[in-house]
Design an enzyme around this catalytic site. Structure first.
Site, PDB file in Angstrom:
ATOM      1  N   SER A  94      34.794  21.755  20.254  1.00  0.00           N
ATOM      2  CA  SER A  94      33.759  21.028  20.977  1.00  0.00           C
ATOM      3  C   SER A  94      32.405  21.620  20.619  1.00  0.00           C
ATOM      4  O   SER A  94      32.268  22.841  20.534  1.00  0.00           O
ATOM      5  CB  SER A  94      33.993  21.132  22.486  1.00  0.00           C
ATOM      6  OG  SER A  94      33.017  20.406  23.200  1.00  0.00           O
ATOM      7  N   HIS A  98      21.332  21.353  20.489  1.00  0.00           N
ATOM      8  CA  HIS A  98      20.026  21.084  21.100  1.00  0.00           C
ATOM      9  C   HIS A  98      18.931  21.517  20.121  1.00  0.00           C
ATOM     10  O   HIS A  98      18.664  22.713  19.975  1.00  0.00           O
ATOM     11  CB  HIS A  98      19.878  21.839  22.420  1.00  0.00           C
ATOM     12  CG  HIS A  98      20.812  21.384  23.493  1.00  0.00           C
ATOM     13  ND1 HIS A  98      20.682  20.161  24.114  1.00  0.00           N
ATOM     14  CD2 HIS A  98      21.896  21.975  24.058  1.00  0.00           C
ATOM     15  CE1 HIS A  98      21.637  20.019  25.024  1.00  0.00           C
ATOM     16  NE2 HIS A  98      22.391  21.104  25.005  1.00  0.00           N
ATOM     17  N   HIS A 108      26.606  15.656  20.454  1.00  0.00           N
ATOM     18  CA  HIS A 108      27.837  16.264  20.970  1.00  0.00           C
ATOM     19  C   HIS A 108      28.997  15.707  20.160  1.00  0.00           C
ATOM     20  O   HIS A 108      29.004  14.533  19.784  1.00  0.00           O
ATOM     21  CB  HIS A 108      28.009  15.908  22.450  1.00  0.00           C
ATOM     22  CG  HIS A 108      29.432  15.956  22.927  1.00  0.00           C
ATOM     23  ND1 HIS A 108      30.232  14.819  22.997  1.00  0.00           N
ATOM     24  CD2 HIS A 108      30.206  16.982  23.337  1.00  0.00           C
ATOM     25  CE1 HIS A 108      31.419  15.159  23.445  1.00  0.00           C
ATOM     26  NE2 HIS A 108      31.435  16.461  23.651  1.00  0.00           N
ATOM     27  N   VAL A 111      36.872  17.136  19.204  1.00  0.00           N
ATOM     28  CA  VAL A 111      38.194  16.653  18.791  1.00  0.00           C
ATOM     29  C   VAL A 111      39.227  17.578  19.412  1.00  0.00           C
ATOM     30  O   VAL A 111      39.041  18.799  19.436  1.00  0.00           O
ATOM     31  CB  VAL A 111      38.358  16.592  17.252  1.00  0.00           C
ATOM     32  CG1 VAL A 111      37.633  15.393  16.674  1.00  0.00           C
ATOM     33  CG2 VAL A 111      37.873  17.865  16.576  1.00  0.00           C
ATOM     34  N   HIS A 147      25.715   4.735  13.751  1.00  0.00           N
ATOM     35  CA  HIS A 147      26.815   3.822  14.066  1.00  0.00           C
ATOM     36  C   HIS A 147      27.494   3.293  12.802  1.00  0.00           C
ATOM     37  O   HIS A 147      28.702   3.029  12.818  1.00  0.00           O
ATOM     38  CB  HIS A 147      26.320   2.680  14.952  1.00  0.00           C
ATOM     39  CG  HIS A 147      26.264   3.065  16.397  1.00  0.00           C
ATOM     40  ND1 HIS A 147      27.354   2.955  17.239  1.00  0.00           N
ATOM     41  CD2 HIS A 147      25.269   3.605  17.141  1.00  0.00           C
ATOM     42  CE1 HIS A 147      27.023   3.399  18.441  1.00  0.00           C
ATOM     43  NE2 HIS A 147      25.767   3.799  18.407  1.00  0.00           N
ATOM     44  N   HIS A 177      24.550   7.020  38.672  1.00  0.00           N
ATOM     45  CA  HIS A 177      23.452   7.266  39.607  1.00  0.00           C
ATOM     46  C   HIS A 177      22.081   7.045  38.972  1.00  0.00           C
ATOM     47  O   HIS A 177      21.078   6.929  39.678  1.00  0.00           O
ATOM     48  CB  HIS A 177      23.557   8.685  40.193  1.00  0.00           C
ATOM     49  CG  HIS A 177      23.342   9.779  39.202  1.00  0.00           C
ATOM     50  ND1 HIS A 177      24.285  10.128  38.261  1.00  0.00           N
ATOM     51  CD2 HIS A 177      22.285  10.615  38.996  1.00  0.00           C
ATOM     52  CE1 HIS A 177      23.820  11.126  37.529  1.00  0.00           C
ATOM     53  NE2 HIS A 177      22.607  11.441  37.955  1.00  0.00           N
ATOM     54  N   GLY A 260      41.020  27.364  34.735  1.00  0.00           N
ATOM     55  CA  GLY A 260      40.643  28.762  34.568  1.00  0.00           C
ATOM     56  C   GLY A 260      40.137  29.056  33.183  1.00  0.00           C
ATOM     57  O   GLY A 260      40.294  30.163  32.669  1.00  0.00           O
ATOM     58  N   ARG A 262      37.327  29.543  30.091  1.00  0.00           N
ATOM     59  CA  ARG A 262      36.244  30.529  29.986  1.00  0.00           C
ATOM     60  C   ARG A 262      34.916  29.863  30.322  1.00  0.00           C
ATOM     61  O   ARG A 262      34.433  28.993  29.591  1.00  0.00           O
ATOM     62  CB  ARG A 262      36.225  31.109  28.574  1.00  0.00           C
ATOM     63  CG  ARG A 262      35.237  32.242  28.393  1.00  0.00           C
ATOM     64  CD  ARG A 262      35.476  32.908  27.051  1.00  0.00           C
ATOM     65  NE  ARG A 262      34.608  34.067  26.893  1.00  0.00           N
ATOM     66  CZ  ARG A 262      33.424  34.032  26.294  1.00  0.00           C
ATOM     67  NH1 ARG A 262      32.962  32.892  25.821  1.00  0.00           N
ATOM     68  NH2 ARG A 262      32.701  35.137  26.172  1.00  0.00           N
TER      69      ARG A 262
END
Length: 304
Positions: A94, A98, A108, A111, A147, A177, A260, A262
């Site tokens: 992952s 930035h 981002h 896989v 795309h 939201h 749990g 990291r």
């Protein structure tokens, strides 16, 4: 070979992490990734690689994790009750990037592979992942190219794949939201297993391998664009949407925290600096206003 082979998947993921980090270092030209290997008491571990203070990238994190456990967490069994009582193994790469320059989009990619075992039963497994783009300043050329890259890597697997996973991405990276998408989307897929292990794995590899091919040209095109404090402040404000989505809606973040995982690695996606502003409204006719009106909603970018 059509039986799931987690050893094969892990080898690909580790190599992918290495190649993406090398590619990002080359794009940045000055900063290097620091590696932090970690172990998980309940089973497994990973290696987090983070680049900070670069010429191009303010922060880039590329994380590999491989965790296992004797029982499934609530975030997984809520959607898949048949997984209750099974041991599990989850692995993936992952990343979140930035950039310094507000004219370069944040991005981002992810896989992953998941498999759950139970004595006397076939394993339950699937692949997931995708990549998405979050521009701060609207450049139609960049979005269309992004795309088109996504569509091209999907085409060998069927004409229906790109529109289906593009729509899924638009729907997933949506902030109810705010009533806006997090960015301009890309691809998102999950629960991929119906075509068998070999084809499903091949598609996951295509997405992982295709990420830098799609992103690098945009970085090269925008990295020298001049910007000032106004653009920087807008970038920091829009980064707030990233924080809101990841902490409130993102299934991967919730899964990691509930198992749990990291914490430092899970929250690696957070931008190093961010700000909120009460009732912000972009100036009419501005580039910022165009982002809101034309880019933060689902569109068919390839038939404009």
């Amino acid at each position: 070979m059509n039986a799931p082979d987690s050893t094969l998947v892990k080898a690909f993921l580790l190599d992918l992490q290495h190649r993406i980090c090398n590619g990002l270092e080359a794009l940045d030209g000055s900063a290097k990734f620091a590696e932090d290997a970690w172990k998980r008491e309940e089973g497994g571990g990973g290696q987090s690689r983070v680049l900070t203070g670069g010429t191009v990238f303010e922060q880039a994190g590329v994380n590999f994790s491989h965790v296992m456990g004797a029982s499934m967490p609530a975030s997984a069994t809520a959607h898949r009750p048949e997984l209750a009582g099974r041991s599990f193994e989850a692995m993936g790469v992952s990343l979140v990037i930035h950039p310094n320059n507000p004219h370069i989009p944040t991005t981002h990619a992810n896989v992953r592979f998941f498999i759950a075992h139970k004595d006397g039963a076939d394993p339950v497994w699937w692949f997931g992942g995708g990549f998405d783009l979050t521009p701060y300043y609207p450049y139609l050329e960049d979005v269309v190219e992004w795309h088109q890259s996504a569509k091209s890597l999907c085409e060998p697997f069927g004409d229906e794949i790109y529109p289906e996973y593009k729509q899924w991405c638009d729907e997933y990276f949506f902030l109810p939201h705010r009533n806006e998408t997090r960015g301009v989307g890309g691809l998102f897929f999950d629960d991929l297993n119906k075509q068998g292990f070999d084809t499903s794995f091949a598609f996951m590899q295509a997405v992982g391998n295709g990420f830098l091919t799609a992103y690098a040209p945009i970085v090269e095109r925008r990295k020298d664009t001049v910007y000032g404090e106004h653009e920087r402040q807008f970038q920091l404000y829009r980064r707030g949407r990233y924080v809101e989505f990841n902490l409130v809606y993102d299934r991967g973040t919730l899964f990691g925290l509930q198992t749990g995982g990291r914490t430092e690695s899970i929250l690696m996606s957070m931008p190093p600096l961010v700000r909120w502003e009460y009732a912000y409204t972009p100036e009419a006719g501005s580039a910022e206003a165009a982002l809101y009106s034309d880019y933060l909603k689902p569109r068919d970018w390839l038939t404009l």
